[in-house]
Design a protein around this motif. Structure first.
Motif, PDB file in Angstrom:
ATOM      1  N   MET A  93      41.655  16.513  41.549  1.00  0.00           N
ATOM      2  CA  MET A  93      40.441  17.332  41.519  1.00  0.00           C
ATOM      3  C   MET A  93      40.628  18.532  42.447  1.00  0.00           C
ATOM      4  SD  MET A  93      37.461  14.449  41.460  1.00  0.00           S
ATOM      5  CE  MET A  93      36.421  15.391  40.377  1.00  0.00           C
ATOM      6  N   LEU A  97      36.046  21.214  46.244  1.00  0.00           N
ATOM      7  CA  LEU A  97      34.784  20.528  45.947  1.00  0.00           C
ATOM      8  C   LEU A  97      34.286  19.710  47.141  1.00  0.00           C
ATOM      9  CD1 LEU A  97      35.424  19.044  42.356  1.00  0.00           C
ATOM     10  CD2 LEU A  97      34.232  21.154  42.934  1.00  0.00           C
ATOM     11  N   GLU A 101      29.861  17.125  44.911  1.00  0.00           N
ATOM     12  CA  GLU A 101      30.321  17.799  43.678  1.00  0.00           C
ATOM     13  C   GLU A 101      31.370  16.947  42.968  1.00  0.00           C
ATOM     14  OE1 GLU A 101      29.779  22.488  45.037  1.00  0.00           O
ATOM     15  OE2 GLU A 101      31.556  21.388  45.672  1.00  0.00           O
ATOM     16  N   GLU A 104      29.599  14.187  41.121  1.00  0.00           N
ATOM     17  CA  GLU A 104      28.994  14.686  39.876  1.00  0.00           C
ATOM     18  C   GLU A 104      30.034  14.848  38.784  1.00  0.00           C
ATOM     19  OE1 GLU A 104      26.562  18.258  40.243  1.00  0.00           O
ATOM     20  OE2 GLU A 104      25.483  17.286  41.886  1.00  0.00           O
ATOM     21  N   GLN A 105      31.167  15.462  39.161  1.00  0.00           N
ATOM     22  CA  GLN A 105      32.211  15.707  38.158  1.00  0.00           C
ATOM     23  C   GLN A 105      32.798  14.394  37.633  1.00  0.00           C
ATOM     24  OE1 GLN A 105      34.858  18.922  39.101  1.00  0.00           O
ATOM     25  NE2 GLN A 105      36.426  18.185  37.686  1.00  0.00           N
ATOM     26  N   VAL A 108      30.488  12.905  35.113  1.00  0.00           N
ATOM     27  CA  VAL A 108      30.547  13.612  33.830  1.00  0.00           C
ATOM     28  C   VAL A 108      31.788  13.188  33.043  1.00  0.00           C
ATOM     29  CG1 VAL A 108      30.828  15.882  32.763  1.00  0.00           C
ATOM     30  CG2 VAL A 108      29.205  15.575  34.642  1.00  0.00           C
ATOM     31  N   GLU A 109      32.914  13.013  33.779  1.00  0.00           N
ATOM     32  CA  GLU A 109      34.187  12.742  33.090  1.00  0.00           C
ATOM     33  C   GLU A 109      34.543  11.253  33.057  1.00  0.00           C
ATOM     34  OE1 GLU A 109      37.036  15.061  35.197  1.00  0.00           O
ATOM     35  OE2 GLU A 109      36.084  16.970  34.694  1.00  0.00           O
TER      36      GLU A 109
END
Length: 353
Positions: A93, A97, A101, A104-105, A108-109
């Protein structure tokens, strides 16, 4: 769900294995740890099956009796799920970040990484190190487990009057406890590959660490239960009587040669087989040393036999060797139980992060 570093007060390490519940409370003065209290309470035959909690109430009762026996006042606990119940993956990543953050990512993934729907899973992550190929990225360790594995342990502790502060992974707890052993071996320096064979009542787990980090884990159905059952069969005892005789002695003279020796050879063969899987699964040369942990590591002479058969130095795990003991801890009892206390010890160490 906190699997990784969070500042906290003392937690009780609670290791729920097939045959017993093991509790450990540590404190620290300066750089030295001290065992404040500990206890081992046996579990009946089918309370835990293949690392899954089958009977919450029975295990909660065992935890209660262990808490009473140990005299600990702690109410917050750290517990672990087994490696086979947890999926870990290294993802990369952007280094820029923030932790929120990243979370959150990952949310989402997550469906890319985890084969279950998100509402069935608990997960946590920890930034490991800058990525080798790209300095703007970091390697992040993602760990996910199905909620039921976690919830069963949380519920069991609650019923025993404890609160689960941390749910860890057994392999990480083992790695944590290994940090206490590393200074016992002159050869456990950087770049060394060390295997920890943790042989419990029904499960043999091989953890391989390179440079003190876990690089390989494998679980096999094998353990001291086989020895207990053989004693039961051969001498006409109940399962409970056989378990007691195994620990306390008093079996006929032919026991050592006819029953114990074949079991020791089978145990070393099991370790050898798991090591072969490790060597063939990766471009590894092999291991530099072997540490024997779990209840079966207390069998006299097993380290010598493993050393002769496998051709590497073998040691019996004792995470308490450099620790002080409180007056309520009996040194001989602790020393007998030490090899089986590695995971409990790794969990109790979470108090000091």
């Amino acid at each position: 769900m906190s699997w990784f570093n969070q500042k906290q007060n003392a937690v009780l390490g609670v290791d729920i294995s097939t045959a017993a519940v093991k509790l450990l409370e540590l404190s620290r003065v300066g750089a030295r740890y001290r065992v404040e209290s500990y206890a081992v309470a046996p579990l009946p035959k089918d309370a835990v099956i293949d690392k899954h909690i089958a009977n919450v109430n029975v295990i909660a009762d065992a935890i209660k009796s262990a808490v009473k026996q140990s005299g600990t006042k702690l109410k917050q606990a750290a517990v672990a799920v087994s490696g086979s119940a947890v999926m870990t993956k290294i993802i990369t990543m952007p280094a820029s970040l923030s932790e929120d953050e990243m979370e959150e990512q990952i949310m989402v993934e997550a469906d890319q990484y985890v084969p279950y729907s998100l509402d069935e899973v608990n997960f946590d992550f920890e930034v490991q190190r800058p990525n080798e190929n790209n300095p703007d990225m970091v390697d992040v360790l993602l760990a996910a487990s199905r909620k039921e594995n976690v919830d069963d342990r949380v519920e069991t502790l609650l019923k025993a009057g404890l609160k689960a502060k941390i749910v860890d992974v057994e392999a990480f707890a083992m790695e944590n406890a290994f940090s206490l052993l590393a200074d016992q071996f002159t050869d456990a320096s950087e770049g060394q590959t060390v295997a920890i064979a943790d042989i419990g009542a029904s499960m043999a787990t091989l953890n391989v660490l390179h440079g003190s980090k876990t690089v390989y884990t494998r679980e096999q159905g094998f353990g001291g239960k086989q020895l207990t059952e053989e004693i039961q069969r051969r001498y006409g005892l109940s399962y409970e009587e056989a378990g007691l005789a195994k620990r306390q002695g008093g079996l006929p003279d032919n026991y050592a040669v006819d029953v114990l020796e074949p079991f020791k050879r089978a145990m070393v063969q099991q370790i050898a087989r798991s090591l072969q899987f490790f060597v063939s699964s990766s471009a590894n040369r092999g291991i530099d040393s072997l540490i024997l942990a779990g209840g079966c590591a207390s069998i006299p002479g097993i380290d010598k036999l493993a050393e002769q058969s496998l051709g590497v130095p073998a040691y019996i795990a004792n995470p308490f060797i450099n620790m002080a003991l409180s007056s309520k801890v009996k040194p001989q009892a602790l020393s007998n139980d030490a090899p089986a206390m590695m995971i409990a010890c790794g969990l109790a160490l979470r108090s000091f992060e």
